[in-house]
Design a protein around this motif. Sequence first.
Motif, PDB file in Angstrom:
ATOM      1  N   PRO A   1      -9.809  21.360  14.879  1.00  0.00           N
ATOM      2  CA  PRO A   1      -8.567  20.713  15.321  1.00  0.00           C
ATOM      3  C   PRO A   1      -8.810  19.594  16.334  1.00  0.00           C
ATOM      4  O   PRO A   1      -8.088  18.602  16.349  1.00  0.00           O
TER       5      PRO A   1
ATOM      6  N   THR B   1      -7.570  15.944  15.725  1.00  0.00           N
ATOM      7  CA  THR B   1      -6.627  15.350  16.676  1.00  0.00           C
ATOM      8  C   THR B   1      -7.051  13.935  17.046  1.00  0.00           C
ATOM      9  O   THR B   1      -6.231  13.012  17.092  1.00  0.00           O
TER      10      THR B   1
ATOM     11  N   ALA C   1      -8.006  19.864  21.623  1.00  0.00           N
ATOM     12  CA  ALA C   1      -6.984  19.369  20.700  1.00  0.00           C
ATOM     13  C   ALA C   1      -5.668  19.155  21.428  1.00  0.00           C
ATOM     14  O   ALA C   1      -5.211  18.020  21.601  1.00  0.00           O
ATOM     15  N   ILE C   2      -5.057  20.235  21.908  1.00  0.00           N
ATOM     16  CA  ILE C   2      -3.731  20.141  22.524  1.00  0.00           C
ATOM     17  C   ILE C   2      -3.765  19.292  23.791  1.00  0.00           C
ATOM     18  O   ILE C   2      -2.979  18.355  23.953  1.00  0.00           O
TER      19      ILE C   2
ATOM     20  N   SER D   1      -1.939   9.987  23.929  1.00  0.00           N
ATOM     21  CA  SER D   1      -0.583   9.571  23.569  1.00  0.00           C
ATOM     22  C   SER D   1      -0.221   8.238  24.235  1.00  0.00           C
ATOM     23  O   SER D   1      -0.844   7.839  25.232  1.00  0.00           O
TER      24      SER D   1
ATOM     25  N   LEU E   1      -2.015  18.519  13.530  1.00  0.00           N
ATOM     26  CA  LEU E   1      -1.775  18.267  14.947  1.00  0.00           C
ATOM     27  C   LEU E   1      -0.320  18.548  15.304  1.00  0.00           C
ATOM     28  O   LEU E   1      -0.023  19.191  16.316  1.00  0.00           O
TER      29      LEU E   1
ATOM     30  N   SER F   1      -5.077  10.469  16.133  1.00  0.00           N
ATOM     31  CA  SER F   1      -4.679   9.563  17.209  1.00  0.00           C
ATOM     32  C   SER F   1      -5.321   8.190  17.076  1.00  0.00           C
ATOM     33  O   SER F   1      -5.097   7.316  17.921  1.00  0.00           O
TER      34      SER F   1
ATOM     35  N   ALA G   1      -4.435  15.641  23.173  1.00  0.00           N
ATOM     36  CA  ALA G   1      -3.291  14.891  22.642  1.00  0.00           C
ATOM     37  C   ALA G   1      -2.471  14.263  23.763  1.00  0.00           C
ATOM     38  O   ALA G   1      -1.871  13.201  23.588  1.00  0.00           O
TER      39      ALA G   1
ATOM     40  N   SER H   1       2.888  12.183  15.184  1.00  0.00           N
ATOM     41  CA  SER H   1       2.094  12.921  14.194  1.00  0.00           C
ATOM     42  C   SER H   1       2.920  13.231  12.952  1.00  0.00           C
ATOM     43  O   SER H   1       2.440  13.101  11.823  1.00  0.00           O
TER      44      SER H   1
ATOM     45  N   THR I   1       3.685  12.485  21.024  1.00  0.00           N
ATOM     46  CA  THR I   1       2.603  12.816  20.103  1.00  0.00           C
ATOM     47  C   THR I   1       3.117  13.617  18.917  1.00  0.00           C
ATOM     48  O   THR I   1       2.691  13.404  17.770  1.00  0.00           O
TER      49      THR I   1
END
Length: 388
Positions: A229, A233, A269-270, A277, A129, A237, A273, A335, A331
């Motif tokens: 991913p 993720t 995923a991105i 967060s 991540l 998290s 995140a 990570s 994040t």
Amino acid sequence: MRSFSLPLPTVLSGFVAVLVGYASSAAIIWQAAIVAGASTGQIAGWMTALGIAMGVSTLALTLWYRAPVLTAWSTPGAALLVTGLQGLTLAEAIGVFIVANALIVLCGVTGLFARLMQVIPHSLAAAMLAGILLRFGLQAFGHLDGELFLCGSMLLAWLALKVLAPRYAVIAAMVVGILVAGMKGDIVTSGITFSPVLPAFIAPHFSLAHSLGVAIPLFLVTMASQNAPGIATMKASGYSLPVSPLIVFTGLLALVLSPFGVYSICIAAITAAICQSPEAHPDAGRRWLAAAVAGGFYLLAGLFGGSVTALMAALPVSWIQMLAGLALLGTISGSLHQALLNETERDAAIVTFLVTASGLTLLGIGSAFWGLVVGGVCYGVLSFARRA
């Protein structure tokens, strides 16, 4: 029973997640549709269908599990289609979508993907991540060179609010950035029209050659570079949800809507995140609200699918990337902390991080997958050596 509340930072996290998702890859999807011979109206319809599908799936999964489950289209899959759909008709392209999504559903129903994800160590998931998100941090601060006034103002606003009111730091950066970009004349709104475009049904045409040459690679890229991913993720998290139902639900929805241009719906995923967060909500049990807000913004984006790309083009790229970088700082640092916390797993985690961050692409599959593979090999070898 806790009272319902929707803080402004939570709303902003949902908005930024959708903004980043569209800004980073909407143009790639347009390119893929153009290659397949779609008209402007048909492309707008595809964007409408994709936005509605992501909105419905995000809201349904988030509300069902009370966890921040964000879905997205497959950006690596769209990039593959830009070349893979060369020479295909629209009907053949739809046939490719149906075959690829059917394979995803089959993968979810059999539980093979879930069993694979269960064996990934937490440190490697966190490292992957961090590697995925690293480029967003680098892009953000890279703009300080050419856009010092705009990005520097956003950074100073974020820093000031980090001291005074940390939850509103990203909001301050966004507002200051808009004001500065407006004063500089960097926001171009000419040509933007907001008009809904209904997606059109396109009858599929199936071909064994196209199924082998395009649909199977699309399936593999989507699972390896997007769903893997995305699940990792969530795990990094702190959200351990049943994997197979997520894959089956998103795959089935994409399968049903494939004739309308929905080539994939995956676990994000991105963008996820951002909603997972601490900036989205200090209480991890309430961060699902940010994902629910994102689902609402997805639906709005879908209703005006024909205007999304023009709207993204109106905003300065430096503003979007700086905002995304600042929104993901917490994040990224969290990570990295989780990845390197366990000394015995640190070497494998740093390999995972570096391979993922490298942008490596092998066999058409992105670096996130290979980061887990190479890091996993290192983890296994080093663990065996310690036991021996």
